[in-house]
Scaffold this active site. Structure first.
Site, PDB file in Angstrom:
ATOM      1  N   LYS A  23       3.751  -0.606  -3.264  1.00  0.00           N
ATOM      2  CA  LYS A  23       2.523  -0.560  -2.466  1.00  0.00           C
ATOM      3  C   LYS A  23       2.264   0.897  -2.083  1.00  0.00           C
ATOM      4  O   LYS A  23       3.152   1.573  -1.537  1.00  0.00           O
ATOM      5  CB  LYS A  23       2.738  -1.416  -1.221  1.00  0.00           C
ATOM      6  CG  LYS A  23       1.506  -2.017  -0.616  1.00  0.00           C
ATOM      7  CD  LYS A  23       1.943  -3.015   0.455  1.00  0.00           C
ATOM      8  CE  LYS A  23       0.776  -3.632   1.162  1.00  0.00           C
ATOM      9  NZ  LYS A  23       1.214  -4.436   2.302  1.00  0.00           N
ATOM     10  N   VAL A  24       1.061   1.363  -2.400  1.00  0.00           N
ATOM     11  CA  VAL A  24       0.698   2.758  -2.059  1.00  0.00           C
ATOM     12  C   VAL A  24      -0.606   2.738  -1.252  1.00  0.00           C
ATOM     13  O   VAL A  24      -1.458   1.868  -1.442  1.00  0.00           O
ATOM     14  CB  VAL A  24       0.513   3.634  -3.336  1.00  0.00           C
ATOM     15  CG1 VAL A  24       1.787   3.693  -4.169  1.00  0.00           C
ATOM     16  CG2 VAL A  24      -0.662   3.171  -4.181  1.00  0.00           C
TER      17      VAL A  24
END
Ligand code: G3P
Length: 217
Positions: free
Chosen positions: A83-84
């Protein structure tokens, strides 16, 4: 519609998974903090319970740092989804990580243009935050609808992961619009089963059953 549960609470994940409700899990730094556990340890345990993607969020804000953390998180299990955040460096990391076949969830999306960029950068999932927009009196569901239209217009394969879901109506509306996934806190997921008429119906049936004096078992 796929259901992810938005928590790092292993007990809740296990319970929901056992009845087949879970297609994946999402976590974030706040949820890890809430669990009171080490990110690597709790994420590994979650990945062992659930077959589908488990989102684990990087905490570095620069591209190199994100890539380094993504490599560490990816080693936890095969079903890790990195997750960014939806920043320029986050998009660069998204492109690089998906480029070598790993899944990426681009999070903290608050506009259709941001979602368009994430799809262009090859995101596996885009996470528009409904509740946090509603908090500002901006219709979060309108964003889901806009992204659905844009992705359909151009055939983007990025899945819309409706996040920051706070109510059962958020789930219903996101499903009607055609969000691919809803990530839902455990309490809201469990609340989907509730209906007053179901409870009333059970009560009436039980009252009549008692009058028969019978027992099945
Ligand atoms: O999926 C994102 C979620 O964890 C954020 O929810 O309620 O903190 O806006 P909320």
């Amino acid at each position: 519609m796929k259901f992810f549960v938005d928590t790092a609470d292993v007990k809740e994940i296990r319970e929901l998974n056992e009845i087949g409700l879970l297609d994946g899990v999402t976590t974030n730094p706040s949820l890890i903090m809430k669990s009171g556990r080490s990110i690597k340890e709790v994420t590994k345990e979650i990945c062992d319970i659930v077959e589908g993607p488990v989102s684990a969020e990087v905490t570095a804000l620069d591209f190199e740092g994100m890539m380094k953390e993504a490599d560490i998180l990816s080693k936890i299990a095969d079903n890790i989804c990195i997750k960014v955040p939806l920043t320029f460096d986050g998009l660069k990391a998204c492109k690089a990580i998906t480029g070598d076949g790993r899944k990426v969830n681009v999070t903290l999306c608050f506009s259709a243009n941001q979602a368009l960029l994430a799809a262009k950068a090859g995101a596996t999932f885009i996470s528009p935050f409904i509740g946090r927009l509603d908090d500002l009196a901006i219709d979060g569901m309108e964003l889901i609808a806009d992204i659905r239209t844009i992705y359909n217009n151009y055939g983007f394969q990025t899945e819309i992961l409706a996040a920051s879901i706070r109510t059962v109506n958020h789930v219903r509306e996101a499903a009607l619009i055609g969000a691919d996934v809803a990530t839902v806190p455990p309490a809201t997921l469990k609340a989907l089963v509730k209906h007053t008429l179901t409870d009333k119906g059970i009560e009436a049936f039980m009252a009549d059953w008692a009058k028969t004096g019978q027992s099945i078992a």
